[in-house]
Enzyme design. Structure first.
Site, PDB file in Angstrom:
ATOM      1  N   CYS B 134       0.796   1.630   4.093  1.00 44.22           N
ATOM      2  CA  CYS B 134       1.076   1.312   5.540  1.00 44.22           C
ATOM      3  C   CYS B 134       2.303   2.286   6.315  1.00 44.22           C
ATOM      4  O   CYS B 134       3.331   1.970   5.977  1.00 44.22           O
ATOM      5  CB  CYS B 134       1.455  -0.149   5.908  1.00 44.22           C
ATOM      6  SG  CYS B 134       1.553  -0.437   7.608  1.00 44.22           S
ATOM      7  N   CYS B 137       4.584   0.546   8.772  1.00 47.88           N
ATOM      8  CA  CYS B 137       5.536  -0.332   8.312  1.00 47.88           C
ATOM      9  C   CYS B 137       6.700   0.087   7.260  1.00 47.88           C
ATOM     10  O   CYS B 137       7.753  -0.099   7.470  1.00 47.88           O
ATOM     11  CB  CYS B 137       4.677  -1.254   7.286  1.00 47.88           C
ATOM     12  SG  CYS B 137       3.251  -2.098   7.708  1.00 47.88           S
ATOM     13  N   ASP B 138       6.278   1.045   6.380  1.00 49.83           N
ATOM     14  CA  ASP B 138       7.325   1.661   5.606  1.00 49.83           C
ATOM     15  C   ASP B 138       7.989   3.014   5.829  1.00 49.83           C
ATOM     16  O   ASP B 138       8.738   3.402   4.843  1.00 49.83           O
ATOM     17  CB  ASP B 138       6.864   1.606   3.998  1.00 49.83           C
ATOM     18  CG  ASP B 138       6.399  -0.014   3.950  1.00 49.83           C
ATOM     19  OD1 ASP B 138       6.945  -0.834   4.732  1.00 49.83           O
ATOM     20  OD2 ASP B 138       5.400  -0.164   3.254  1.00 49.83           O
TER      21      ASP B 138
END
Ligand SMILES: Cc1cc2nc3c(=O)[nH]c(=O)nc-3n(C[C@H](O)[C@H](O)[C@H](O)COP(=O)(O)OP(=O)(O)OC[C@H]3O[C@@H](n4cnc5c(N)ncnc54)[C@H](O)[C@@H]3O)c2cc1C
Lengths: 122, 318
Positions: B134, B137-138
């Site tokens: 992701c 997200c990261d």
């Protein structure tokens, strides 16, 4: 604030108080993102099944979340959420990125489960 | 007794839609879901092509659908595991978490799909410690770091470009000599000075100590293997249908997708399927919702006929 039904930790002080008042604590530090939401949902469901564990969340981007972000156990983490399990205020386990219900319950059973069964049989 | 008129397996867009339609029609409905409610919608930060809603987070849309289904009376059990089931018995039966039994007269399968993983040594070990699925997200964990993006489709190329916001260098590793992505994504990546390409190659191992440190890459043409130091790897290599549990039971095609007719009926009477787990071309929330509707209406019709047949059988025997 995270949009969950969990107890929200909003400051370093609240984090310290929670650890002081509860023997077994699971804190999920994340955002409202795809890897974090499933973990919050599992925690919400487990609240009834694990009454001896305090479940809480903390927003990853607030400055006070350094109490989680800066833990040595999270030093090599590069995936949200950071989940930390505390027993008597000490970190017993920390995980990075999404975890399934099975992975979470196996950690809860390993670190927090036995004690309760033993206590109950006394 | 845990008997329902309908059991829906999977609470993504298709399953929740079927749940809304059935429970609104007073069909006693149970939705069994292995992961978080919402399925792939929850993986989507913004959905901007759902008619009538200009922009909404996948989480919000999933939550709204869940509440709507529950409001009409659907029971949703999430984060469960179906440990065994029989779709040929009458009624159809499911065992959940090895102990709870649920039965129903009709079943709708909406198990969707999931990200494909590389399945090579070290992948599980370094998930969250260098390996991610992701970018939104990261991505920010890789500020000024060197990363690899694996894949050659739209997601891989689009995310590789977006990850250059953080990373000092992005190398795309792709198994073929050409990309499957739309031309504009390919052109955008090629024009980006921070993006490099290693074509016709596969990562065969992730290596590190407490976190990911390097990868082993094999050239598919020459079989030559080399190591590359790296801080992070983002994997976008497509999706696989969640149909393993139905192999040998329901008719699947060569891609392991469930074969359905225009009424979303499978080869088993009283078993319907909808959404990303069926054989189809376009995988979207709107298509999942449409098929979920058709499956629910077909299932309701089947239930009607089923009840009439049961009544008739009772009259004959009494
Ligand atoms: C990153 C990303 C972005 C996207 N963006 C968009 C977009 O902007 N617009 C758009 O229209 N579409 C988008 N899509 C596609 C869209 O999300 C899907 O097509 C749609 O959500 C599929 O819905 P579904 O109900 O068929 O399956 P899913 O959403 O996959 O749901 C299936 C559910 O079944 C559960 N399940 C699986 N196996 C079992 C089992 N054995 N037992 C019980 N339950 C099980 C899963 O846990 C899941 O909850 C995107 C997809 C992704 C991954």
């Amino acid at each position: 604030m995270l949009r969950t039904n969990l107890t929200h930790i909003l400051s370093e002080q609240e984090h310290a108080k929670l650890l002081q008042e509860n023997e077994n604590v699971m804190v999920c530090c994340g955002r409202m993102g795809p890897m974090c939401i499933p973990v919050y949902e599992v925690m919400e469901e487990l609240e009834n099944e694990y009454p001896h564990v305090k479940f809480a969340d903390m927003e990853f981007d607030i400055p006070d979340a350094r109490v989680i972000r800066d833990l040595p156990e999270c030093r090599n983490f590069a995936g949200l959420p950071f989940v930390v399990y505390y027993k008597n205020g000490k970190v017993v386990k920390a995980t990075s990125s999404i975890q399934s219900r099975e992975q979470i319950t196996s950690i809860l059973d390993q670190y927090f489960g036995q004690e309760v069964k033993e206590a109950a049989s006394k | 007794m845990n008997h329902y008129d309908a059991i829906i397996v999977g609470a993504g867009a298709a399953g929740l839609t079927a749940g809304i339609y059935l429970s609104r029609a007073k069909v006693k409905t149970l939705i069994l879901n292995e992961g978080a409610v919402g399925g792939q919608m929850v993986l989507t930060h913004e959905i901007a092509n759902y008619p009538g809603i200009e922009s909404i987070s996948g989480y919000e849309l999933a939550r709204n659908m869940k509440l709507q289904a529950q409001k009409f009376g659907a029971v949703i059990k999430s984060n469960i595991k179906i440990t065994s089931f029989d779709l040929y018995s009458n009624p159809k039966r499911f065992i959940v978490n090895g102990k709870e039994e649920y039965t129903s007269d009709v079943v709708i399968i909406t198990t969707g799909g999931r990200s494909r993983t590389l399945g090579v040594p070290g992948e599980n070990e370094f998930k969250g410690k260098g390996i991610s699925y992701c970018a939104t997200c990261d991505g920010d964990f890789f500020q000024d770091k060197e990363i690899i993006v694996v894949g050659g489709g739209n997601s891989a190329l689009e995310e590789a470009s977006s990850l250059t916001k953080y990373a000092s260098k992005v190398t795309i590793v792709h198994q073929f000599d050409h990309f499957q992505a739309f031309e504009h994504y390919v052109n955008e990546a090629k024009a980006n000075p921070k993006i490099d390409f290693i074509m016709e190659s596969k990562i065969i191992e992730f290596i590190g100590g407490e976190k990911l440190e390097k990868v082993k890459i094999q050239n598919q043409k020459t079989s030559e293997i080399f190591e590359k130091d790296i801080d992070g790897v983002f994997i976008f290599i497509g999706y696989v249908p969640n149909t393993e549990m139905f192999e040998g039971i329901i008719e699947l095609n060569q891609y392991k997708e469930i074969v359905v007719d225009k009424n979303m009926a499978t080869n088993i009477p009283g078993v319907y399927a909808a959404g990303d787990s069926i054989a189809k071309r376009y995988r979207q929330v709107t298509t999942a919702v449409g098929e979920g509707t058709v499956a629910a209406l077909s299932a309701a019709e089947y239930l009607n006929k089923f009840e009439k047949a049961e009544l008739a059988a009772e009259e004959v025997t009494s």
